[in-house]
Design a protein around this motif. Structure first.
Motif, PDB file in Angstrom:
ATOM      1  N   PRO A   1       0.166   2.513  -4.400  1.00 25.30           N
ATOM      2  CA  PRO A   1      -0.130   2.368  -2.973  1.00 25.30           C
ATOM      3  C   PRO A   1       1.055   1.879  -2.140  1.00 25.30           C
ATOM      4  O   PRO A   1       1.187   2.250  -0.980  1.00 25.30           O
ATOM      5  N   ASP A   2       1.935   1.073  -2.730  1.00 30.60           N
ATOM      6  CA  ASP A   2       3.092   0.588  -1.975  1.00 30.60           C
ATOM      7  C   ASP A   2       4.285   1.543  -2.032  1.00 30.60           C
ATOM      8  O   ASP A   2       5.319   1.291  -1.408  1.00 30.60           O
ATOM      9  N   GLY A   3       4.152   2.634  -2.786  1.00 30.81           N
ATOM     10  CA  GLY A   3       5.218   3.627  -2.871  1.00 30.81           C
ATOM     11  C   GLY A   3       6.391   3.226  -3.752  1.00 30.81           C
ATOM     12  O   GLY A   3       7.381   3.941  -3.827  1.00 30.81           O
ATOM     13  N   ALA A   4       6.297   2.104  -4.446  1.00 29.17           N
ATOM     14  CA  ALA A   4       7.412   1.610  -5.249  1.00 29.17           C
ATOM     15  C   ALA A   4       7.499   2.261  -6.625  1.00 29.17           C
ATOM     16  O   ALA A   4       8.579   2.295  -7.225  1.00 29.17           O
ATOM     17  N   THR A   5       6.367   2.776  -7.143  1.00 25.58           N
ATOM     18  CA  THR A   5       6.349   3.367  -8.477  1.00 25.58           C
ATOM     19  C   THR A   5       5.486   4.628  -8.499  1.00 25.58           C
ATOM     20  O   THR A   5       4.684   4.865  -7.585  1.00 25.58           O
ATOM     21  N   ILE A   6       5.653   5.390  -9.559  1.00 26.26           N
ATOM     22  CA  ILE A   6       4.821   6.556  -9.831  1.00 26.26           C
ATOM     23  C   ILE A   6       4.340   6.425 -11.265  1.00 26.26           C
ATOM     24  O   ILE A   6       5.116   6.097 -12.166  1.00 26.26           O
TER      25      ILE A   6
END
Length: 157
Positions: free
Chosen positions: A36-41
């Motif tokens: 959700p925070d875009g920091a990981t996949i």
């Protein structure tokens, strides 16, 4: 003769670099989901006959294997707060729902009685999981609380 490569080929773009997702040669990677925070996949990858869940940091491409073992693990998905990942795992056509923290710890299984339970996703508030199950003979959509209680079929086909 032309060699064909199968699998996910996604490049993670950041302000300073491009990092291949699951950069190991010979991997078949699939089902990417952004945190959700875009920091990981998170995604699953098949390597050496084993399918496991991985987490890759967007900023530098650092890769962490979250699951390992004889089961095949598929379909990871983040909770809305990013603290948890749900996925399905199993072997020999028997699969079940699992939940773990996004660092791979505190893993537990949810069993609603089907021999195939898969494709889990968190509800927006994170309290429920929606997933498919063959518990009643057909593949139907079920809801269960995140702790595995109150398994309820919501479709009837």
């Amino acid at each position: 003769m032309r060699s064909e490569r199968r699998g996910l080929r996604l490049l993670i773009l950041s302000a300073t670099a491009v990092h291949p997702l699951g950069a190991q040669e010979g991997w078949i990677a699939s089902n990417p989901r952004w945190s959700p925070d875009g920091a990981t996949i998170t995604f699953y990858a098949a390597t050496d006959g084993q399918t496991d869940i991985y987490l890759q940091r967007v900023s530098d491409g650092a890769l962490t294997r979250l699951t390992a073992g004889p089961e095949m693990d598929y379909g990871p998905d983040f909770s809305r707060d990013g603290a948890w990942i749900t996925f399905y795992s199993g072997a020999d056509q028997a699969y079940g729902i699992h939940v773990m923290r996004s660092d791979g710890t505190d893993r537990y299984a949810i069993d609603c009685g089907g021999t195939y339970e898969g494709n889990p996703h968190f509800s927006p508030d994170g309290s429920l999981l929606a997933f498919s199950s063959n518990k009643d003979g057909n593949h139907e959509i079920y809801l269960a609380r995140r702790d595995g209680t109150d398994c309820t079929r919501v479709t009837s086909h």
